[in-house]
Design a protein around this motif. Structure first.
Motif, PDB file in Angstrom:
ATOM      1  N   PHE A  71      84.031  56.941  96.763  1.00  0.00           N
ATOM      2  CA  PHE A  71      85.593  56.563  96.191  1.00  0.00           C
ATOM      3  C   PHE A  71      85.832  54.966  97.054  1.00  0.00           C
ATOM      4  N   GLN A  72      86.416  54.593  96.826  1.00  0.00           N
ATOM      5  CA  GLN A  72      86.648  53.139  97.183  1.00  0.00           C
ATOM      6  C   GLN A  72      87.270  52.995  97.994  1.00  0.00           C
ATOM      7  N   ASP A  73      87.987  54.082  98.636  1.00  0.00           N
ATOM      8  CA  ASP A  73      89.079  53.906 100.061  1.00  0.00           C
ATOM      9  C   ASP A  73      88.877  54.957 100.810  1.00  0.00           C
ATOM     10  N   PRO A  74      87.620  55.321 101.686  1.00  0.00           N
ATOM     11  CA  PRO A  74      87.360  55.862 102.311  1.00  0.00           C
ATOM     12  C   PRO A  74      88.714  57.157 103.399  1.00  0.00           C
ATOM     13  N   VAL A  75      89.686  56.056 103.257  1.00  0.00           N
ATOM     14  CA  VAL A  75      91.053  56.399 104.740  1.00  0.00           C
ATOM     15  C   VAL A  75      91.772  57.545 103.340  1.00  0.00           C
ATOM     16  N   SER A  76      91.584  57.636 102.439  1.00  0.00           N
ATOM     17  CA  SER A  76      92.481  58.211 101.387  1.00  0.00           C
ATOM     18  C   SER A  76      91.759  58.956 101.156  1.00  0.00           C
ATOM     19  N   SER A  77      89.994  59.241 101.021  1.00  0.00           N
ATOM     20  CA  SER A  77      90.158  60.607 100.698  1.00  0.00           C
ATOM     21  C   SER A  77      89.699  61.185 102.064  1.00  0.00           C
ATOM     22  N   LEU A  78      89.628  60.664 102.679  1.00  0.00           N
ATOM     23  CA  LEU A  78      89.103  61.660 104.360  1.00  0.00           C
ATOM     24  C   LEU A  78      90.824  62.060 104.755  1.00  0.00           C
ATOM     25  N   ASN A  79      91.117  63.908 105.232  1.00  0.00           N
ATOM     26  CA  ASN A  79      91.725  64.053 105.735  1.00  0.00           C
ATOM     27  C   ASN A  79      91.869  63.690 106.675  1.00  0.00           C
ATOM     28  N   PRO A  80      93.125  62.823 107.462  1.00  0.00           N
ATOM     29  CA  PRO A  80      93.287  62.452 108.671  1.00  0.00           C
ATOM     30  C   PRO A  80      93.509  63.969 110.015  1.00  0.00           C
ATOM     31  N   ARG A  81      93.926  64.599 109.351  1.00  0.00           N
ATOM     32  CA  ARG A  81      93.661  65.630 109.895  1.00  0.00           C
ATOM     33  C   ARG A  81      92.593  66.708 110.494  1.00  0.00           C
ATOM     34  N   ARG A  82      91.903  66.184 109.232  1.00  0.00           N
ATOM     35  CA  ARG A  82      90.276  66.935 110.348  1.00  0.00           C
ATOM     36  C   ARG A  82      89.163  66.357 110.308  1.00  0.00           C
ATOM     37  N   SER A  83      88.321  67.151 110.882  1.00  0.00           N
ATOM     38  CA  SER A  83      87.352  65.894 111.601  1.00  0.00           C
ATOM     39  C   SER A  83      86.117  65.526 110.472  1.00  0.00           C
ATOM     40  N   ILE A  84      85.665  64.432 110.824  1.00  0.00           N
ATOM     41  CA  ILE A  84      84.086  64.317 109.806  1.00  0.00           C
ATOM     42  C   ILE A  84      83.360  65.505 109.383  1.00  0.00           C
ATOM     43  N   GLY A  85      83.169  66.120 110.072  1.00  0.00           N
ATOM     44  CA  GLY A  85      82.394  66.946 109.899  1.00  0.00           C
ATOM     45  C   GLY A  85      82.414  68.586 109.209  1.00  0.00           C
ATOM     46  N   GLU A  86      83.844  68.408 109.035  1.00  0.00           N
ATOM     47  CA  GLU A  86      84.646  69.443 107.684  1.00  0.00           C
ATOM     48  C   GLU A  86      84.654  69.034 106.834  1.00  0.00           C
ATOM     49  N   SER A  87      84.990  67.836 106.807  1.00  0.00           N
ATOM     50  CA  SER A  87      85.412  67.086 105.467  1.00  0.00           C
ATOM     51  C   SER A  87      84.544  67.118 105.270  1.00  0.00           C
ATOM     52  N   ILE A  88      82.880  66.993 105.583  1.00  0.00           N
ATOM     53  CA  ILE A  88      81.238  66.600 105.012  1.00  0.00           C
ATOM     54  C   ILE A  88      81.023  68.642 104.150  1.00  0.00           C
ATOM     55  N   ALA A  89      81.282  69.555 105.771  1.00  0.00           N
ATOM     56  CA  ALA A  89      81.009  70.773 104.791  1.00  0.00           C
ATOM     57  C   ALA A  89      81.861  71.342 104.278  1.00  0.00           C
ATOM     58  N   ASP A  90      82.575  70.704 103.635  1.00  0.00           N
ATOM     59  CA  ASP A  90      83.705  71.415 102.378  1.00  0.00           C
ATOM     60  C   ASP A  90      82.937  71.872 101.153  1.00  0.00           C
ATOM     61  N   PRO A  91      82.335  70.676 100.844  1.00  0.00           N
ATOM     62  CA  PRO A  91      81.134  71.456  99.463  1.00  0.00           C
ATOM     63  C   PRO A  91      80.229  72.313  99.289  1.00  0.00           C
ATOM     64  N   LEU A  92      79.397  72.122 100.817  1.00  0.00           N
ATOM     65  CA  LEU A  92      78.911  73.249 101.581  1.00  0.00           C
ATOM     66  C   LEU A  92      78.814  74.604 101.610  1.00  0.00           C
ATOM     67  N   ARG A  93      80.186  75.251 102.126  1.00  0.00           N
ATOM     68  CA  ARG A  93      81.028  76.059 101.994  1.00  0.00           C
ATOM     69  C   ARG A  93      81.546  76.913 100.639  1.00  0.00           C
ATOM     70  N   ALA A  94      81.683  75.653 100.119  1.00  0.00           N
ATOM     71  CA  ALA A  94      82.228  75.895  98.552  1.00  0.00           C
ATOM     72  C   ALA A  94      81.201  76.666  97.729  1.00  0.00           C
TER      73      ALA A  94
END
Length: 554
Positions: free
Chosen positions: A378-401
């Motif tokens: 996405f264009q804006d990485p700030v709004s597309s990343l959850n500010p309350r979760r670490s970047i590692g958790e955000s990247i891991a989401d599709p792997l867990r799914a």
């Protein structure tokens, strides 16, 4: 006699508390981080100064200090700042309010966050006018708001003044911010990245507007930008900053034509040239498998008489391993098309096929099997990343799914991805606000790579990045495509960047494709008048060497 400078900055330093930590001690203000360090410059009335440099160089921090915007933030500001003879540092709050808007005004980078979403745009401009003209009636203030909106090129200004910010396009919101800044005819305009997210034609219009205002009103301009092409076409002098300090300062022709400092030369070398051809990866197959095929895609928003067609009758194919660039003005349908290609938006009509199978009408449960192969940055990485979760958790989401890996394997895979996009694997537990814009964009790319996709749609992935970070991200995408064989759909308004990465180019206008073909053919022999206009509007570094300046020397 030499006229008094409109702006005189002498020895300006701005430092922020480093916060608690081993380098700062236990008290939050025990350590300071210098964002601006001993900066000095002057600006004469009617002149224009460009301040350029990488993210974190101190450009915006210096600009904010001109209007005393660091007051009350905990920042430590030293040195002298004088604007139109007023000592900004010594001014009390009432004097600063009179200075802001009346004598000097600022246009901020992000108009959506700078405008009140609950109030009509015209009312917000009228409020500024009444604040500095105590005797003005509400009717007179509203008339002034419509007047300045019309002056900055907003069509049907009186009616649109009653609309709220979300009802304006990105380019119109930026024009509205400029109108607000002009409401009281300031002597100085400070513009912080005013064209960052705008397409080339709207950008050209905004820069032309700023030139006209300088010529008509003798207004001084300080332009903060990471786009050297924009600076080349807009200012008289250039100030290059790095790590909070000025490394070079002089006439724009001299700095861009024959830079003295190595850092200035590095910035110039990183600027994408529209004449630079795409280097296809070795072994790339121009006739590879068709991954994605869109036929007569259509997307409508609204109902009844309020229906707006964003994309109409658009057909497109994307082959394995190739990059398809999509360009066009704001509102041309680029992003809507990109979101439909990965089924983040459901098409109103038309067909969408992935590897020969129709996916345009699939329900979400059926679509999950394809989600891992079609991803988006996405264009804006700030709004597309959850500010309350670490970047590692955000990247891991599709792997867990996907449910195919254990937790230890997921963590290991995320660390590999972080390293793959040039980030420290140890950053797994850090949060988005702890990263720069370029680093956050790398996080977004890592998240898109996690499920091992075959195609990634990149929606303006470098529009808000400085030229060196932009070059790094473009280089990273090229390496990933070469190593992993990923197909890319690259949506952007920067035609020079698009040429560097694209095998084929698609030009959109009004929701339709008006020209399509091999990128080099379209760039060098454009057939459609609209494509020709887009290319003609691209700012270039060569202009200072071939044209006269647009205003008096700073």
């Amino acid at each position: 006699m030499t006229p008094q400078p409109l702006v005189a900055v002498d020895g300006l330093s701005v430092a922020f508390p480093a916060g608690p930590g081993p380098e700062a001690g236990s008290h939050p203000t025990a350590g300071l981080v210098r964002a601006v360090d001993d900066l000095s410059f002057t600006l004469r009335p009617g002149a224009a100064l460009g301040i350029v440099g990488e993210s974190g160089s101190g450009k915006s921090t210096a600009a904010y200090a001109l209007l005393g915007l660091h007051r009350g933030t905990g920042a430590h500001v030293t040195g002298s700042v004088r604007v139109a003879g007023h000592d900004v540092q010594a001014a009390d709050d009432a004097a600063l309010r009179r200075l802001r808007g009346g004598t000097a005004a600022m246009v901020f980078q992000d108009p959506l966050s700078s405008l009140d979403p609950y109030r009509a745009v015209g009312d917000q401009i009228a409020e500024v006018h009444r604040l500095h003209h105590r005797g003005a009636s509400r009717r007179a203030a509203r008339a002034r708001a419509a007047e300045v909106l019309d002056r900055v090129g907003i069509p049907d200004a009186a009616r649109r003044a009653r609309l709220r910010p979300h009802e304006f396009s990105g380019g119109m919101r930026q024009r509205a911010l400029i109108a607000m800044a002009l409401a009281c005819a300031p002597r100085l305009l400070v513009a912080d990245e005013p064209t960052t997210a705008l397409d080339v034609t709207v950008q050209d219009q905004i820069l032309g507007l700023l030139r006209e205002l300088r010529e008509e009103n003798g207004m001084g301009l300080i332009l903060v930008t990471h786009d050297l092409g924009v600076a080349a076409d807009s200012v008289d002098e250039l100030l290059v900053m790095k790590d909070g300090r000025a490394v070079e300062h002089g006439p724009v022709r001299d700095v861009l034509g024959a830079p003295r400092e190595p850092y200035s030369r590095e910035l110039l070398a990183a600027v994408p040239r529209i004449t630079e051809r795409r280097q296809r990866p070795a072994g790339a197959d121009a006739d590879g498998e068709v991954l994605l095929e869109a036929t007569a895609l259509r997307r409508e928003f609204g109902r009844g008489k309020q229906t707006v067609t964003a994309v109409e009758g658009t057909s497109l194919t994307v082959r394995a391993g190739e990059t398809v660039g999509i360009v066009g003005e704001s509102g041309s349908g680029k992003t809507t098309l990109g979101r439909m290609l990965v089924r983040l938006l459901e098409p109103t009509g038309g067909e969408l096929y992935y590897r020969g199978r129709s996916i345009g009408g699939l329900k979400e449960r059926e679509l999950r099997a394809f989600r891992s192969e079609l991803q988006m940055v996405f264009q804006d990485p700030v709004s597309s990343l959850n500010p309350r979760r670490s970047i590692g958790e955000s990247i891991a989401d599709p792997l867990r799914a996907a449910g195919k890996l254990g937790e230890a394997q997921i963590v290991g895979r995320v660390r590999e991805l972080l390293e793959r996009v040039g980030l420290d694997p140890a950053a797994y537990h850090r949060y988005p606000h702890e990263f720069s814009g370029g680093q956050r964009q790398r996080v977004g790319i890592a998240r898109a790579l996690a499920p091992e996709p075959k195609l990634i749609v990149c929606d303006e992935p470098v529009s808000a990045l400085d030229v060196t970070t932009q070059a790094q991200v473009v280089r990273l995408l090229g390496e990933l495509q070469r190593d992993l064989g990923i197909a890319l759909v690259f949506i952007a308004h920067d035609l020079a960047v698009v040429r560097q990465v694209s095998d084929r180019l698609v030009v959109m206008r009004g929701g339709r494709i008006v020209e399509e073909g091999p990128a080099d053919d379209v760039y060098e022999r454009p057939r459609h008048a609209y494509t020709q206009a887009l290319l003609a509007a691209v700012p270039t570094l060569e202009r200072p060497a071939t044209t006269a300046g647009h205003g008096p020397a700073a």
